[in-house]
Design a protein around this motif. Sequence first.
Motif, PDB file in Angstrom:
ATOM      1  N   SER A 141       0.794  -1.226   0.000  1.00  0.00           N
ATOM      2  CA  SER A 141       0.000   0.000   0.000  1.00  0.00           C
ATOM      3  C   SER A 141       0.827   1.276   0.000  1.00  0.00           C
ATOM      4  CB  SER A 141      -0.920   0.018   1.223  1.00  0.00           C
ATOM      5  OG  SER A 141      -0.153   0.153   2.412  1.00  0.00           O
ATOM      6  N   TRP A 151      -3.589  -0.980  11.970  1.00  0.00           N
ATOM      7  CA  TRP A 151      -4.617  -1.704  11.222  1.00  0.00           C
ATOM      8  C   TRP A 151      -4.555  -3.188  11.562  1.00  0.00           C
ATOM      9  CZ3 TRP A 151      -8.910  -0.843   8.788  1.00  0.00           C
ATOM     10  CH2 TRP A 151      -9.381  -1.709   7.814  1.00  0.00           C
ATOM     11  N   ARG A 315     -16.808   1.284   3.959  1.00  0.00           N
ATOM     12  CA  ARG A 315     -15.869   1.816   2.963  1.00  0.00           C
ATOM     13  C   ARG A 315     -15.535   3.270   3.269  1.00  0.00           C
ATOM     14  NH1 ARG A 315     -19.535  -0.953  -1.380  1.00  0.00           N
ATOM     15  NH2 ARG A 315     -18.523  -2.975  -1.647  1.00  0.00           N
ATOM     16  N   TYR A 318     -13.284   3.388   6.363  1.00  0.00           N
ATOM     17  CA  TYR A 318     -11.912   2.989   6.040  1.00  0.00           C
ATOM     18  C   TYR A 318     -11.179   4.114   5.325  1.00  0.00           C
ATOM     19  CZ  TYR A 318      -7.939   0.571   3.990  1.00  0.00           C
ATOM     20  OH  TYR A 318      -6.673   0.219   3.610  1.00  0.00           O
ATOM     21  N   SER A 319     -11.881   4.824   4.421  1.00  0.00           N
ATOM     22  CA  SER A 319     -11.216   5.900   3.680  1.00  0.00           C
ATOM     23  C   SER A 319     -10.872   7.089   4.563  1.00  0.00           C
ATOM     24  CB  SER A 319     -12.088   6.346   2.503  1.00  0.00           C
ATOM     25  OG  SER A 319     -13.191   7.133   2.910  1.00  0.00           O
ATOM     26  N   TYR A 324      -5.422   4.263   5.695  1.00  0.00           N
ATOM     27  CA  TYR A 324      -5.658   4.516   4.273  1.00  0.00           C
ATOM     28  C   TYR A 324      -5.118   5.871   3.827  1.00  0.00           C
ATOM     29  CZ  TYR A 324      -8.577   5.637   0.133  1.00  0.00           C
ATOM     30  OH  TYR A 324      -9.040   6.030  -1.101  1.00  0.00           O
ATOM     31  N   ARG A 451      -8.784  -0.318  -2.092  1.00  0.00           N
ATOM     32  CA  ARG A 451      -8.191  -0.193  -0.757  1.00  0.00           C
ATOM     33  C   ARG A 451      -6.666  -0.175  -0.830  1.00  0.00           C
ATOM     34  NH1 ARG A 451     -12.334  -3.804  -0.082  1.00  0.00           N
ATOM     35  NH2 ARG A 451     -10.971  -5.613   0.102  1.00  0.00           N
ATOM     36  N   GLY A 454      -6.308   4.059  -3.536  1.00  0.00           N
ATOM     37  CA  GLY A 454      -7.571   4.768  -3.669  1.00  0.00           C
ATOM     38  C   GLY A 454      -7.674   5.619  -4.916  1.00  0.00           C
TER      39      GLY A 454
END
Length: 599
Positions: A141, A151, A315, A318-319, A324, A451, A454
Motif C-alpha cells: 500500500s 490496522w 468503505r 476505512y477511507s 488509508y 483499498r 484509492g
Amino acid sequence: MHDPLSSLCLVIGNARSGSTLIGALLDRHPAVACANESQASEQFWHGYDREALCAELLENAARQRDAGRPSAGYQYGIEGSEKAPSAVRVLGDKIWNPALLMLHGKPDLLAHLGQLLGCPVRLVHSIRNPFDAIAAMHARSGAPLLDRARWYFMHCDAASALRARHPEHWLDVHHEHLINAPEQTLTALLAHLELTVPPDFIEACRGLMYASPRRRAAEIDWDTETLRFIEGRMAQYPFLQCYPSVADGSRGAGTRPAPDAATALRPAETIAAAVSDEKPIQAAQTPIPRQQADRGEPELTAIVVMHDMMREAPRTLYSLSRAYQRALDGLRYRVLVLDHGSREPLPAGLAQQFDAEIEYRFVDTDAVSPVAAINAAAAEVVSPMLMLNIDGARILSPGLLGWLRRASLLFADPLVYTLGWHLGPDLQNRSMLEGYDQTVEDRLLREADWRADGYRLFEISTLAGSSEDGFFGMPAESNCFAMRTATFHALGGFDERFASPGGGLANHDLFARTLAIAGIQPVCLLGEGSFHQIHGGVASNAPAAEHPWPRYQAEYRAIRGHEWQPTDGVDPVYLGRMPSTARRFIGTAEAYAAAKTDA
C-alpha cells in the motif's frame, strides 16, 4: 448442494496473513465450495435469505475456480478443485477483510447466519508473524508502517473478542505451521470441519505452497517507535505468543521455538495449556488505544452524516482512517459520525474499529434533514479546522486529508473543497436505469482493489453533476469541504430552515455563503475527491423524472427570496498533485464524454 449443510466456514484474518491461501486449499476438497471475498461478506450478509446466500457462495467459488483464484497478482487455483454442486457439504468464504470488524461489532450476526443456513458457523483464523504481515501490507500500500501496524492489531482485537465468544467453533491456523507442516495442519483444519482427508489432497495442496514462509520483515528498515508499538501489542494476544518479539533480537525475522503444528492447531480453548509461556488473558473488547492524550488536541474535526448506510459505511470509514490516508505529516484529526435516524443503526463500536479517533453517535430523530444535528455537533468542536461531509456514502481519495492540512497552513481563512464523482459509468440516476446497482458496484470496487490504491477510484467513476466542469470549473457544491471552525460559527452554520430530506439545498447554500465571505480563499484540491456509492439517495439516486430539485428550489426560494444560482467570479487556488488516473477530468464532463465518443 447437499442439504442439510454440514457447516458454514468463514476464513478470517488480517490482510497478507495467508487467509486467501487457506480459502483455496479448502476449495480443493471435494465436499467444500469456498468463495473468495463474496459479495455477501462485502454487504455484511445484509438482505440475504438462505437461497440467495447459498447461490452467491457457490457461484463465487465456481467463478474463482474458473479464473484460477486470482488475488493481488497471484494465482491460487489448484488443479482438481472442480466438483459437482450436489457433493458440497460445507460452504466457505474467505471473507472481505472489514467484514471481520462487523462480526465483532454485531455480536448476534454469527448466530443469525447459523440460523439462516441451519448449520454451525465455524471460524478459521489465519495468523501470520505480525512483522511479516505488517511489512507486506506496507510494501503493497505504501502506507506508513505504524499505520499498518495499527490496522493489523485493530483486526487482532476483533479476532480476540470473537475467539472468546465462540471457542467451540474456532480454529487458529498459523501460516508458518501450514507451510512447514502441511499434512498435520491440513488434517487438523479438515477435522475442524468434520471432514476426512482425500487420498490426493495433501499433495495437491503442497503444489500451491512455498517451500518456506517468506520473511517480509527482513526487507524493512524498522523504526524504533513502530517496533515498540508492535512488541507491546503482541503481548496482548495468546495466538501471537509463538512469534518472537523485538526483545528476542529477531525483529520478526523468524519464529522462536513454537509448539508443533498439531498442538498449535487444537481448538482455541486448549491452546493456552499447550503453549508453556502463554498466559490466558481477557479478550480485547476495545479498539486500538486512543492516542489523543499523547498527540494533543486535534487540528481537524470531520463531521460525516450517515442514514441507513450499513453497506456503504465501512468503505467510507476505512477511507477516513490513518491506515488509508497518506502523507498526513502528523495531522491530528478526529472524525465524528452522525448516524441520523437510521432504521438500522450501525453496530456499536464499528466506527472505532477502523480508527480510534472515529467517534460514532446515533441521532434518534424523526427529522429528515440532518442540518440541526450537524450544527449541534459542530458546537462542540474545538479544533481550528472543520470538515463537512453531509453524505456519508462517499469514499474519499487517499491524499485528501494531507492536502487539506497543507492548505490550512498556507492560508489564513481557507475554504478547502473537493469535487464529487459517482462510481460507475455515468451519473447514477442515469446508470441505474441501465442496470447499474449495488451488486454491479460491489464487483467494480472489488476488481479495482481501491483499498490498495484509492486513486484507482478515478478509473471507475464519472464526474457528479455538481462538479461537471471538472477540476478547473467551480462546483455547485462540495460533499467534502473544510473551513476554519470559527468561520463556520460566524456563518451560523447550516441554515436549519432547510428541512427537506437530506437537507435539500442546505449544502449548496452553506458553500455559496462561505464563498461570499470577504477574504475567504477558495482552495481546490487537485487529484482528490469523494466518490459516491449507490444507496438510494434522495437526490443522487433519483431518476430524472422523480428528482426533487424543483422542491429543493421552492424551499430555497422560500428561505432566500430567490432561486439558487451557481456562484460566479470565484478565483480559487489549486493545490495538490494530479495522479494519472485523474487527468482525464481536467476538462469538463461534456469534453470527457465527447472524447470517449470519438474514441
